[in-house]
Design a protein around this motif. Structure first.
Motif, short mmCIF file in Angstrom:
data_model
loop_
_atom_site.label_atom_id
_atom_site.label_comp_id
_atom_site.label_asym_id
_atom_site.label_seq_id
_atom_site.Cartn_x
_atom_site.Cartn_y
_atom_site.Cartn_z
N MET A 171 0.84 -1.20 0.00
CA MET A 171 0.00 0.00 0.00
C MET A 171 0.88 1.25 0.00
N THR A 172 0.93 1.92 -1.13
CA THR A 172 1.72 3.15 -1.17
C THR A 172 0.77 4.33 -1.25
N ALA A 173 0.91 5.23 -0.31
CA ALA A 173 0.02 6.38 -0.27
C ALA A 173 0.57 7.45 -1.21
N VAL A 174 -0.30 7.95 -2.05
CA VAL A 174 0.09 9.04 -2.94
C VAL A 174 -0.10 10.35 -2.17
N PRO A 175 0.98 11.13 -1.96
CA PRO A 175 0.81 12.36 -1.20
C PRO A 175 -0.09 13.33 -1.95
N ALA A 176 -1.19 13.73 -1.28
CA ALA A 176 -2.13 14.64 -1.90
C ALA A 176 -1.45 15.98 -2.13
N SER A 177 -0.70 16.41 -1.13
CA SER A 177 0.03 17.66 -1.26
C SER A 177 1.22 17.58 -0.32
N GLU A 178 1.49 18.62 0.37
CA GLU A 178 2.52 18.66 1.40
C GLU A 178 2.19 17.65 2.50
N PRO A 179 3.18 16.92 3.03
CA PRO A 179 2.86 16.03 4.15
C PRO A 179 2.33 16.82 5.35
N LEU A 180 1.51 16.15 6.15
CA LEU A 180 0.91 16.83 7.30
C LEU A 180 1.98 17.21 8.32
N LEU A 181 2.90 16.28 8.54
CA LEU A 181 3.95 16.53 9.53
C LEU A 181 5.31 16.29 8.88
N ARG A 182 6.20 17.26 9.08
CA ARG A 182 7.56 17.07 8.58
C ARG A 182 8.52 17.41 9.71
N VAL A 183 9.35 16.46 10.04
CA VAL A 183 10.34 16.66 11.10
C VAL A 183 11.70 16.74 10.44
N GLN A 184 12.45 17.79 10.76
CA GLN A 184 13.75 17.96 10.11
C GLN A 184 14.86 18.19 11.11
N GLY A 185 15.84 17.33 11.05
CA GLY A 185 17.03 17.48 11.90
C GLY A 185 16.71 17.63 13.38
N LEU A 186 15.69 16.91 13.82
CA LEU A 186 15.25 17.07 15.21
C LEU A 186 16.27 16.47 16.18
N GLU A 187 16.63 17.28 17.18
CA GLU A 187 17.53 16.79 18.23
C GLU A 187 16.94 17.10 19.59
N VAL A 188 17.00 16.14 20.47
CA VAL A 188 16.62 16.39 21.86
C VAL A 188 17.75 15.85 22.73
N HIS A 189 18.42 16.74 23.42
CA HIS A 189 19.51 16.31 24.30
C HIS A 189 19.14 16.66 25.73
N PHE A 190 19.32 15.71 26.62
CA PHE A 190 19.07 15.98 28.03
C PHE A 190 20.39 16.14 28.75
N PRO A 191 20.56 17.22 29.52
CA PRO A 191 21.83 17.38 30.25
C PRO A 191 21.93 16.40 31.41
N ILE A 192 23.13 15.91 31.67
CA ILE A 192 23.36 15.08 32.84
C ILE A 192 24.02 15.96 33.88
N LYS A 193 23.34 16.16 35.00
CA LYS A 193 23.85 17.09 36.03
C LYS A 193 24.57 16.32 37.12
N ARG A 194 25.60 16.92 37.65
CA ARG A 194 26.35 16.35 38.75
C ARG A 194 26.63 17.42 39.79
N GLY A 195 26.83 17.01 41.03
CA GLY A 195 27.27 17.96 42.05
C GLY A 195 26.12 18.46 42.89
N LEU A 196 26.45 18.80 44.15
CA LEU A 196 25.41 19.21 45.09
C LEU A 196 25.17 20.72 45.04
N VAL A 197 26.25 21.48 45.09
CA VAL A 197 26.10 22.93 45.14
C VAL A 197 26.02 23.51 43.73
N PHE A 198 27.03 23.18 42.92
CA PHE A 198 27.02 23.65 41.55
C PHE A 198 26.46 22.56 40.67
N ASP A 199 25.42 22.88 39.93
CA ASP A 199 24.85 21.91 39.00
C ASP A 199 25.70 21.87 37.74
#
Lengths: 345, 379
Positions: free
Chosen positions: B1-29
């Motif tokens: 089943m191949t969908a023919v795109p009617a027009s622009e796709p509904l959702l386009r994700v480009q170069g998405l990055e999600v980075h979570f910081p790793i924190k250490r230390g009690l006083v200074f994060d």
């Protein structure tokens, strides 16, 4: 088929949970099965069908208060139901062992892995501390944990999920048990890690002749691992068969329904799945007929009512098969090699 | 089943990055590193189709779904929904946009307020957005929703704990549908349910899509479910897409070594098929996303790894055939059988202790990965 004296024989096992002021719950009701050395037996069913309670009852791990266990569990001829704790403690960990679903909560988080593995060895095998450490390292190595010496000093939280499950299996194997009960050993793991653990269990059964009881809800795991399968529903075994027979020609509508409702990796897109109606809540007590009847497409009037004062009984159904159903799925005699999905869809 | 795109796709994700910081230390994060949960993902979903995202725990698939809705803030990249960059929206605009993209969560009991009855649960989104046309309008809409997901009207006065798992998931789906969204992101919609009930919810999702023309992003670890429900499937490993293809093509002939291993690991409920299958066992565990391996991220476990190139050069996601994207240097050679796979022992041996995480020693990397989106266990 059964090569030797069974390691484990369970007969008419029943577990009732009693609470003051409430009707007792029958979690397990008249379950019988046996396991021979080198054999893998599967107990399959959904949440609340009593498969885990069965395994805990076999191991004698249920609390005494509020629980009534009746029937018989014989391990190498010794009766375990009602046996004193001292006798059970000698057997558990040494001759019979168990692997649980969630390795993080079944390991002690405050004690290094090494101490937990050597504890079993020091308890059951006459070993010095040093010998036990060597043996523990060898065990971890055997179950595929790299760099075992270093891992022995680490705590459970420092290991990944698959590694923890391996450590747990290493503990279970420490005394070369005759019987291993694995309760959903791979449910919490990813598929690639699941494949590693299943391979490990498969090798173990072949190499050491350990009898394995595999408790799972995953029919795919059963298809690849178990010789004989017992399907449970609402505390009772409702169908027993060799795995090939069971998957090719399920007779109980519940078994057939389960097989038709799981999407298969080798199936296509398109046809909607055939779910089982309702949920596990829609059961009736076995005393009033067949517990599955309210969800069953084959159900007739006599499934919902008590006939001649008896519940639907588990009866022999062809060679090596047992069935608890008044109106099972019928197969025309010609479709000898048809697959379950082929017949049902 | 191949969908023919009617027009622009509904959702386009480009170069998405999600980075979570790793924190250490009690006083200074102090920030001692980053978990690269999503690290440069491109994908597009056409209207009315289903995109299935698969991968194992810790590969970043849930984070990706959340980043699309801005439930977590993306570190970089674009999320273009129907022509608008969601990543740049703020305040009221974001709120309005979220109306059109809704989420179905894995654990229906955990995601429904135990103190609200079903009526109030379903009315809440309408009230929050000032929609529904007054009390009578809202009541009518709620009845319509209950009907759509197959719950009786008697359910209105009941509370989440009074329902079974499958029914609760129906409530979760009804709630996601109240605002008539265009995109539904379903994060492990059936993995907490019993097998006999899973099929009911899968069928419901398909039926709703057909009737309402919904677009789905389905995130799941169960490959069989994803194959059943999806038009296009993307496979994620350690924060990036390693392969994307139409569901049929992907299952017919997986091209990336990881996809191959993943598929061969899924048990099939048929002993005859099981006995005849080739099984590719992988060595070791997922490395830490805090310190992913160099080059191809899969090289530490890959049975087809070739010296140096796989270790040094990051493969790009390239189009091997129309609609078939794969990020592997050797995809053609592996497909044509020129390269032979090594056994897991050999892979482990050539990598030294590759099975151990390559992570920063001071970070208990495995612990970070575990438990983020491990499937809810059934007992």
């Amino acid at each position: 088929m059964i090569p030797a004296e069974p390691v484990l024989e369970v007969e008419d096992l029943a577990v009732r949970f009693t609470r003051r002021g409430e009707q007792p719950t029958r979690a397990v009701d008249g379950v019988s099965f046996s396991v021979a050395p080198g054999e893998t037996v599967g107990l399959v069913g959904e949440s609340g069908c009593g498969k885990s309670v069965t395994s805990l009852a076999v191991m004698g791990l249920l609390p005494r208060r509020g629980v009534e266990v009746s029937g018989s569990v014989r391990f190498q001829g010794q009766e375990l139901v009602g046996a004193p704790d001292s006798q059970l403690r000698r057997l558990r960990g040494a001759d019979m062992a168990m692997v649980f679903q969630d390795p993080l909560s079944s390991l002690n988080p405050t004690v290094p892995i090494g101490t937990q593995v050597t504890e079993v060895l020091l308890e059951h095998r006459d070993m010095s501390k040093k010998e036990a450490v060597d043996e523990a390292a060898a065990l971890l190595d055997k179950v595929g944990i790299p760099d075992p010496r270093r891992r022995l000093k680490e705590y459970p939280h420092q290991l990944s999920g698959g590694m923890r499950q391996r450590a747990l299996i290493a503990m279970a194997l420490a005394c070369s048990p005759r019987l291993l009960i694995a309760d959903e050993p791979t449910t919490a793991l990813d598929v690639t890690i699941q494949a590693q653990i299943l391979e490990l269990l498969r090798e173990l059964v072949v190499d050491t002749g350990t009898a394995l009881v595999m408790i799972t809800h995953d029919l795919g795991v059963v298809a690849g691992l178990c010789d004989r399968v017992h399907v449970m529903y609402a505390g009772k075994i409702i169908e027993t068969a060799d795995r090939h027979d069971l998957f090719a020609r399920p007779r109980q509508p519940y078994t057939g329904g389960l097989l038709a409702s799981v999407p298969r990796l080798d199936g296509g897109r398109g046809a909607p799945l055939t779910p089982i109606r309702g949920s596990a809540r829609d059961t009736i007590p076995w005393a009033e007929g067949c517990a599955f009847a309210p969800r069953c497409d084959n159900a007739q009037d006599d499934c919902l009512t008590e006939v001649a004062g008896s519940t639907v009984s588990l009866e022999p159904d062809g060679p090596g098969r047992e069935l608890r159903c008044r109106h099972p799925i019928q197969y025309p005699p010609s479709t000898g090699g048809a697959t379950a999905s082929g017949v049902l869809r | 089943m191949t969908a023919v795109p009617a027009s622009e796709p509904l959702l386009r994700v480009q170069g998405l990055e999600v980075h979570f910081p790793i924190k250490r230390g009690l006083v200074f994060d102090r920030t001692v590193g980053h978990v690269r949960a999503v690290d440069g993902v491109d994908l597009a979903i056409d209207r009315g189709t289903t995109y299935g995202l698969v991968g194992e725990s810790g590969c970043g698939k849930s984070t990706l779904g959340r980043a699309v809705l801005r439930l977590v803030e993306p570190t970089a990249g674009q999320v273009v929904f129907d022509g608008t960059d969601v990543a740049a929206l703020k305040g009221e605009q974001l709120r309005t946009m979220r109306r059109r993209m809704q989420m179905v969560f894995q654990d229906p009991l955990g995601s429904l307020d135990p103190r609200q009855n079903v009526e109030s649960l379903l009315a809440e989104p309408l009230k929050a957005h000032g929609l529904g046309g007054g009390t009578a309008g809202i009541a009518a809409r709620i009845r319509e929703l209950l009907d759509a997901v197959g719950l009786p009207t008697a359910a209105l006065r009941r509370y989440p704990h009074e329902f079974s798992g499958g029914q609760r998931q129906r409530i979760g789906i009804a709630r996601a549908l109240t605002l008539e969204p265009d995109l539904l992101i379903a994060d492990e919609p059936v993995s907490a349910l019993d097998v006999s009930v899973q099929a009911q919810v899968v069928n419901l999702l398909e039926e709703l899509q057909e009737r309402l023309g919904l677009t789905y992003l389905v995130i799941a670890h169960d490959l069989a479910v994803v194959r059943h429900i999806s038009d296009v499937v993307g496979v994620m490993y350690l924060g990036s897409l390693v392969e994307q293809a139409s569901a049929d093509d992907l299952y017919e002939e997986p091209l990336h070594p990881y996809t191959r291993a993943l598929m061969s690991a899924v048990p099939v409920p048929d002993p005859v098929v099981e006995a005849g299958r080739e099984r590719i066992l992988l060595a070791g565990d997922l490395p830490s996303p805090a310190n992913p391996p160099s080059g191809c991220r899969f090289h530490t476990r890959c049975p087809w790894r070739q010296e140096t190139r796989c270790d040094d050069e990051v493969p790009v996601l390239r189009e091997l055939a129309p609609g078939r994207l794969v990020s592997c240097h050797w995809a053609e050679e592996i497909r044509d059988g020129v390269l032979r796979p090594k056994s897991p022992e050999e892979v482990a041996a050539t990598q030294g202790v590759s099975v151990a995480p390559t992570g920063v020693e001071t970070i208990e990397s495995d612990a970070l990965v575990q438990g983020i989106d491990a499937p809810i266990e059934r007992t």
